[in-house]
Scaffold this active site. Structure first.
Site, mmCIF file in Angstrom:
data_model
loop_
_atom_site.group_PDB
_atom_site.id
_atom_site.type_symbol
_atom_site.label_atom_id
_atom_site.label_comp_id
_atom_site.label_asym_id
_atom_site.label_seq_id
_atom_site.Cartn_x
_atom_site.Cartn_y
_atom_site.Cartn_z
ATOM 1 N N ASP A 176 0.865 -1.167 0.000
ATOM 2 C CA ASP A 176 0.000 0.000 0.000
ATOM 3 C C ASP A 176 0.914 1.232 0.000
ATOM 4 O O ASP A 176 2.128 1.136 0.253
ATOM 5 C CB ASP A 176 -0.956 -0.007 1.201
ATOM 6 C CG ASP A 176 -2.137 0.947 0.982
ATOM 7 O OD1 ASP A 176 -2.088 1.759 0.049
ATOM 8 O OD2 ASP A 176 -3.101 0.873 1.763
HETATM 9 C C1 BGC Z 1 -4.882 3.444 0.133
HETATM 10 C C2 BGC Z 1 -4.935 2.466 -1.011
HETATM 11 C C3 BGC Z 1 -4.812 3.218 -2.316
HETATM 12 C C4 BGC Z 1 -3.518 4.011 -2.296
HETATM 13 C C5 BGC Z 1 -3.297 4.793 -3.565
HETATM 14 C C6 BGC Z 1 -3.683 4.371 0.058
HETATM 15 O O1 BGC Z 1 -3.827 5.423 0.967
HETATM 16 O O2 BGC Z 1 -4.862 2.735 1.350
HETATM 17 O O3 BGC Z 1 -6.126 1.740 -0.985
HETATM 18 O O4 BGC Z 1 -4.849 2.329 -3.400
HETATM 19 O O5 BGC Z 1 -3.567 4.923 -1.227
HETATM 20 O O6 BGC Z 1 -4.176 5.845 -3.649
#
Ligand code: BGC
Length: 840
Positions: free
Chosen positions: A226
């Protein structure tokens, strides 16, 4: 046609430095290309309810679907597959190879800030929903990235929290949706969760990434962290975290990482295996031949709009109806529409799942349009009645840009602050929002890593009323708001830390009162400096952002009184209530289960003067409804995507006969929820003390009355279930049931199949959903539906002694109904041997 890469030969040709560089992002949304060897960069984009595209800030608007809990509420696998396919097509129009979704974490508590993104409380519903979306996305040869593996079920300290739970809860509840989606739809990518489990971050856990994912489940795709969810170099690479996102890398810098390889800290085979997984993903991603330099475009395909509307309408759950619904489109009447969500389109919850919807239909617009379509001379009146916003609202729609465009503001970026003679203009454009979060914006003409620059936001406002207006401004950075050149709000020289922006970064909203005169036009200007100019929240290495808004000042009492006044003689009152992305979002959990602000009081007061009150609630998860006995109908409409208003109107006026079923229980009080005592981080830890008893598994076992049970949803027609047959077919049982529409109008019904062991060696939930189907029937018609269920899935529990799934020889009840609390036909089947198993 792009040529498939020869992975083995590339592994021979790549230098160690090139290999390492491939294992982290290039920027927020791209991987690193190696042009010398023809390895292209991959583009990724959020997210679970649509495809945002490759720009977070000021991106090309998208088709936003109903949120995850709403998609699950359709209980319609083929519809979800179509939604996934549409997302895949949209991804290609955006140059995106991999969609960062679906999200299949679990709604352990209604308070989870991101509950709305996933598919609710039941692992089987969630798994089938995720599998359907993945299958749809990948049918377009776009990769799906299933996230967040695993136990990212709260936002509180999400990067740090250490989750403790039994292996049984992990297997039966939290990993099950991933297991089903992997088994049925083979997503090309998995995104790791931010959190730790048993003292170790999942993104560097050999147990999760090697032992379970790759060995037990035979996953051979790529694993991505993530965003900023990589916490080590060696451990993460050893565990098989293919890709650190986003870039530029924090943990896989060339010098440090190659040093670790040269000193035998990290084995070259480990690097090669991760590179192999990455290159295999590149090979998957070049299949749709998207091309390198695609210009993002809006997808205005009418088929997409029709699908947004169909899926949105199928998601809507009719929770209560004394007979007032559907409203008659033909009979003229006075309809009063109230509530903070009536004139906004609550398209999505907040955070990375949100996107600029290509068009938005508010409930008010949907209802007005519907009444007009019916040729009805109804009068429609509106009052807000109660405010919902945490901060003053986005006011772009009442502003006019410098260029004279209504509904827009002008934004001009500069290298230097206001007051400097040559500010060096960097770029300028118009925006349709007064809530500007720069996220992935790179100021042109400056070094891409430069975070310090400035922007002026300007617009004109012609006052609609005379009176005192409240102006407010919050930021990550610094901001001052001027009206006709006079400083009105200062969020620069003094700042107090607050909750601005979805990750709780930035200042609180500073406010000031200003007298405006009706008809007079005012020049509003906000001078903004990016995050390095901030006095608070200095730890965020992001450009930052600024929000401003205003409204005619009023007290809650005034707003309520206006609403009650017009509601008195209405034939029907519709209150559009609920939450918004300011209250339900990635980045923080909800403080309680109540609808915030004065909406509950509004509903109470309106029911005192009018007995025909219909509530439309919008939230991604459960809310309390203290007024439930006083209203005639409740329509639960989630966060409904672009088509929010139309789908609500379709159901309210009966153009769509509701068929949605709750993807989560609505408890009466938050205290009834099984996670109540153990939700959120306590000194860095969270204990899933309720074990496997989440949602209906708990409420049924403890005989706790709920407001609305899992799987519940009314229709304008009635269905009868009969003729249950259970037939063993190889490793499955086939459950057939005849469903008849006994009412007067067409409608769709969900057939929910639960299984319950007659005897069990260990305590088990009363029953568990194992599969479901949905049929649409004309009035008077019936159909026999056959639902296959794998015997091992129907019977097994996680055996913590053997560390395997156990299926015990015995008798199992099959309970078929249209809600978890409404079983209509029952039968049994027997198994003749006990066995254990592992894998998918
Ligand atoms: C989130 C993810 C997301 C990523 C990119 C993170 O803060 O937890 O689900 O895909 O950001 O935006």
């Amino acid at each position: 046609m792009v040529k498939t890469l020869d992975v083995d030969s590339l592994i021979d040709q790549l230098t160690l430095e090139e290999k390492i560089s491939l294992l982290a992002g290039n920027d927020s949304w791209h991987t690193v290309p190696i042009p010398r060897l023809g390895i292209p960069s991959l583009r990724v984009s959020d997210g679970p309810n649509g495809v945002r595209g490759i720009k977070f800030f000021n991106g090309v608007p998208s088709n936003c679907f109903v949120c995850g809990t709403g998609l699950a509420a359709t209980f319609n696998k083929s519809l979800l597959k179509n939604c996934g396919q549409m997302m895949g097509q949209e991804a290609k129009a955006r140059g995106v190879h991999c969609i960062l979704g679906p999200t299949c974490n679990t709604a352990r508590s209604p308070l989870g800030g991101r509950s709305f993104e996933s598919y609710g409380e039941d692992p089987v519903l969630s798994g089938y929903a995720a599998a359907s979306i993945v299958a749809g996305i990948q049918s377009e040869k776009v990769s799906a990235c299933l996230k967040h593996f695993v136990c990212n079920d709260q936002e509180d300290e999400r990067k740090a929290v250490d989750t403790y739970l039994t292996e049984r809860a992990l297997r039966e509840i939290y990993m099950k949706p991933f297991q089903i989606a992997l088994r049925d739809a083979h997503p090309n990518v998995i995104m790791t969760a931010y959190n730790m489990i048993d003292g170790e971050h999942v993104s560097q856990s050999k147990r999760f990434l090697q032992q379970i994912l790759r060995h037990e489940w035979k996953f051979n795709g790529a694993v991505m962290s993530d965003w900023f969810g990589t916490y080590s170099t060696k451990e993460a690479l050893d565990a098989g975290l293919t890709l650190e996102m986003p870039g530029p890398t924090r943990f896989r810098q060339i010098v440090q990482t190659s040093h670790k390889v040269y000193s035998n800290e990290i084995h070259t085979d480990t690097i090669d295996q991760n590179v192999r997984d990455l290159l295999n993903l590149v090979n998957e991603s070049i299949k749709p031949d998207i091309g390198e330099n695609i210009v993002e475009r809006e997808n205005d395909d009418p088929a997409a709009e029709a699908l947004l509307r169909q899926s949105g309408a199928e998601a809507v759950v009719l929770l209560k109806n004394t007979g007032i619904l559907p409203l008659d489109k033909k009979t003229p009447q006075k309809i009063v529409i109230l509530g903070p969500n009536a004139k906004v389109c609550q398209d999505s919850g907040g955070g990375s799942a949100s996107m600029a919807a290509r068009y938005k239909i508010t409930p008010f617009e949907g209802i007005v349009k519907k009444v007009k379509e019916g040729g009805n001379k109804a009068t429609i009146e509106y009052a807000i009645g109660a405010h919902l916003d945490k901060n003053l609202p986005d006011v772009a729609d009442v502003l006019v840009s410098k260029g004279g465009n209504s509904g827009s503001i002008s934004v001009t970026f500069y290298q230097h602050p206001s007051g400097v003679e040559d500010r060096n203009e960097l770029t300028s454009f118009e925006m349709t929002t007064t809530k500007v979060f720069l996220a992935d914006f790179k100021a042109p003409k400056l070094d891409p890593n430069e975070l310090l620059y400035y922007a002026d936001l300007e617009a004109h406002y012609k006052a609609e009323e005379s009176g005192t207006y409240e102006f407010g401004c919050s930021c990550l950075g610094s901001a001052q708001l001027f009206i006709d050149g006079k400083l009105v709000v200062d969020n620069k020289t003094k700042q107090v830390r607050g909750e601005a922006f979805f990750l709780g970064m930035g200042t609180r909203e500073e406010k000031s009162d200003v007298q405006l005169v009706k008809g007079q036009t005012y020049h509003i200007k906000v001078e903004f400096g990016t995050s390095p100019t901030a006095l608070v929240a200095k730890e965020f290495k992001e450009p930052g952002g600024v929000y401003f808004g205003f409204r005619l000042k009023s007290t809650p009492k005034d707003e309520l009184a206006k609403a009650v006044q017009i509601a008195k003689d209405a034939d029907t009152v519709i209150v559009v209530a609920g939450l918004s992305k300011e209250w339900e979002s990635e980045g923080f959990d909800r403080p309680n289960m109540d609808i915030p602000g004065y909406t509950n009081q509004l509903i109470e007061e309106v029911t005192k003067v009018n007995s025909n009150v219909i509530i439309v609630n919008q939230s991604g998860s459960a809310v309390t409804m203290p007024w439930i006995d006083k209203v005639q109908a409740v329509v639960h409409a989630w966060f409904g995507g672009n088509e929010t208003g139309n789908t609500i109107a379709d159901v309210v006026f009966g153009d769509y006969n509701p068929s949605g079923k709750l993807s989560m229980t609505f408890p009466k009080r938050v205290e009834d929820n099984p996670a109540f005592l153990n939700f959120g981080s306590t000194n860095g830890k969270v204990w899933y003390g309720e074990d496997v008893y989440i949602g209906y598994r708990f409420y049924e076992k403890t005989k706790t009355d709920v407001l609305f049970p899992f799987g519940f949803g009314l229709s304008y027609t009635n269905f009868e279930f009969s003729n249950l047959k259970i037939k063993p077919v190889k490793s499955e049982i086939h459950v057939s049931v005849t469903v008849k529409n006994t009412g007067k109008i067409k409608g769709a019904e969900v057939i929910q199949v639960y299984v319950s062991p007659v005897e069990s060696k260990i305590p088990r939930p009363i029953k568990e959903l194992k599969n479901f189907d949905k049929v649409e029937l004309a009035p008077g018609k019936s159909v026999s539906v056959t639902i296959p269920i794998s015997i091992k899935e129907a019977t097994s529990y996680w055996d913590g002694y053997k560390n395997k799934w156990s299926s015990d020889k015995g008798t199992y009840k099959v309970l078929v109904g249209n809600s978890s609390d409404n079983i209509l036909v029952e039968g049994e089947f027997e198994t003749d041997k006990s066995f254990n198993w592992l894998g998918l």
